[in-house]
Structures are given as C-alpha cells and as structure tokens.
Design a protein around this motif. Structure first.
Motif, short mmCIF file in Angstrom:
data_model
loop_
_atom_site.label_atom_id
_atom_site.label_comp_id
_atom_site.label_asym_id
_atom_site.label_seq_id
_atom_site.Cartn_x
_atom_site.Cartn_y
_atom_site.Cartn_z
N THR A 53 98.38 65.25 53.62
CA THR A 53 97.18 64.41 53.72
C THR A 53 97.63 62.96 53.65
O THR A 53 98.10 62.49 52.62
CB THR A 53 96.19 64.72 52.59
OG1 THR A 53 95.82 66.11 52.66
CG2 THR A 53 94.94 63.86 52.74
N GLN A 63 93.85 64.76 56.82
CA GLN A 63 94.60 66.02 56.76
C GLN A 63 95.34 66.18 58.08
O GLN A 63 94.72 66.21 59.15
CB GLN A 63 93.67 67.19 56.51
CG GLN A 63 94.38 68.46 56.09
CD GLN A 63 93.41 69.50 55.57
OE1 GLN A 63 92.54 69.94 56.30
NE2 GLN A 63 93.57 69.89 54.33
N SER A 178 92.82 72.63 59.46
CA SER A 178 92.14 72.41 58.18
C SER A 178 92.57 73.39 57.10
O SER A 178 91.87 73.58 56.11
CB SER A 178 90.61 72.46 58.35
OG SER A 178 90.18 71.45 59.24
N GLU A 195 96.87 76.40 50.55
CA GLU A 195 97.89 75.36 50.53
C GLU A 195 99.25 76.01 50.34
O GLU A 195 99.42 76.88 49.48
CB GLU A 195 97.63 74.36 49.39
CG GLU A 195 98.63 73.22 49.35
CD GLU A 195 98.35 72.24 48.22
OE1 GLU A 195 98.87 71.12 48.27
OE2 GLU A 195 97.61 72.62 47.28
#
Length: 259
Positions: A53, A63, A178, A195
C-alpha cells in the motif's frame, strides 16, 4: 660513514620501488580478472508479483499489485482506498537502467529500485523518496502460487471432507485484485480479504457470508473459523495447507479445475 648512509638510502628507495610495483601488479591483476558483474537484473529472482500500500496525497493509501514477467512485460493494478472498489489495470513493458538495478514502466514512467524480494518506488528522477513516509514506498514480493486457483477443501482438523457431504463443494479462491478471497463453506457464499508476507505467512480478514441454512453447517462454520485464525501456509505441488502457530494443519485444500 657517508658511503654506508648512501647505501642505506639506496636500499630504502629500491624497497619502495618493489613495494609500489608489487601493489600496482596486484591491482592490475585484479582489473584483468574482475569479479563477474552482479546486479539486480542478472543476480536476483526478480520476476513475480509484488504487493503493498503506497502513500497517497488525498486518501489513506494506494493498494498496489505489480507483476513483472521475465520477458519484460508488467501488469500494474491499483486501488485507491476509501474511493469505492474501482481497480485500475495497466499493462506494458518495462526497461532496466544501464546498471541493472532500476526499472521504468513505460506506461506512466514510474521507477522502482529492484531489491531482494522487494521493489522500492522512486521519484520521477530515479531517486529514493525521503521524508517520514520513505519506508512506505515499498512493494514486497508474494507467493503467487496461491493466486487465482480454485482450492477445494478436502480436510478439516485432520478429518477428510467427503464429496457430497455438503450442498455445495467447499472452496476458496484468492485474487490479486484488492487481495480478495471468495468461496463457499458448502452452503453460503463468503468473502473477505487476505494478506501474504514472507516467509509463508498469511492472514485473513473476518469472513462475510450469506445467511442460508443448510444441513451439516459444521463444515462451513469450522472452515470459516480456520480462515480467521490461520497465520501460515505451505504449498506443495497442488496442495495447500493452513496452519496456526506451526501446529498440525488446520485445513487442507487441493487445486482443481473450476466446477
């Protein structure tokens, strides 16, 4: 006495000449046989997917996912946080500088310094960005073997998930756009974000699902619980395992063609 002094001086001079000549010869030998050039372009495994990010002037962050191909192509996906779900995609070619340490995207001219498993965004002059946010201009390389595959659930807490034991086939799919994860636990559709961090670290957000009621909801509930607690993973061929604190596998998935 004068003769001895002259001999001593001559000896010192000859020693100095020999020393200088030897040093010069060593340097010349080193120049004649230099180490092979090592730079980011030819010494690092730079091809792959990078995420992070990046700072934004008027939003919480951008992002960013940048994929570099060995043939010099790239795909850049950006999403401005808190500006809806719009994802901007750009494809093109990138070029290396003469030193083999930096690349420039041909689209908007963005420049990055290529390091070990990371890209550092530079300013348009090719210089490192300074200031309080300097450490945030970094994209980390991620394991893209997980991305885009249909991962079918085959085991939960060491017990097999038998085909037909749920109304739908339980699965997850991770997408780079995303950082979304989607799938079903066997009854309801579900989704969230994930993540990835090196080495083999993973984290999932709280999973949102629809509210249908089906038989055998235990599998779906357990699967969601696994996703929300897992902190690491292991991929071997077409098998994905999720773990918590390096204990026994919480769940096992296999990659299969989409149904």
């Amino acid at each position: 006495m004068k003769t001895q002094t002259g001999k001593w001086a001559l000896g010192v001079l000859m020693l100095a000449v020999v020393t200088v000549t030897a040093c010069k010869s060593n340097r010349e030998a080193g120049q004649a046989n230099p180490d092979p050039a090592h730079n980011s372009q030819n010494a690092l495994d730079w091809a792959g997917m990078y995420q992070g990010t990046l700072p934004c002037a008027d939003c919480p962050g951008i992002q960013t996912t940048l994929t570099l191909s060995e043939d010099g192509g790239y795909t850049l996906q950006t999403s401005y946080l808190e500006r809806g779900d719009s994802v901007y995609t750009e494809t093109g070619q990138f070029t290396w500088d003469d030193a083999g340490g930096r690349i420039t995207l041909d689209g908007d001219g963005q420049k990055f310094q290529v390091g070990e498993n990371r890209l550092i965004q530079l300013d348009h002059e090719g210089n490192r960005i300074t200031g309080t946010l300097a450490d945030h201009y970094v994209l980390e390389k991620i394991d893209d073997t997980l991305i885009g595959k249909y991962w079918k659930l085959v085991e939960l807490h060491g017990k097999p998930v038998e085909p037909g034991s749920t109304m739908k086939e339980p699965f997850i799919r991770l997408t780079a756009v995303s950082n979304r994860v989607e799938g079903t636990g066997g009854c309801n559709g579900m989704g969230g974000t994930f993540e990835l961090k090196a080495p083999n670290r993973i984290g999932f957000s709280h999973m949102i699902r629809t509210m249908m009621a089906c038989e055998n909801m235990e599998i779906e509930n357990d699967m969601i619980g696994v996703l929300e607690t897992a902190d690491s993973y292991h991929v071997s061929t077409d098998t994905l395992q999720l773990f918590r604190a390096r204990m026994a596998p919480l769940a096992k998935f296999v990659a299969v063609p989409d149904n």
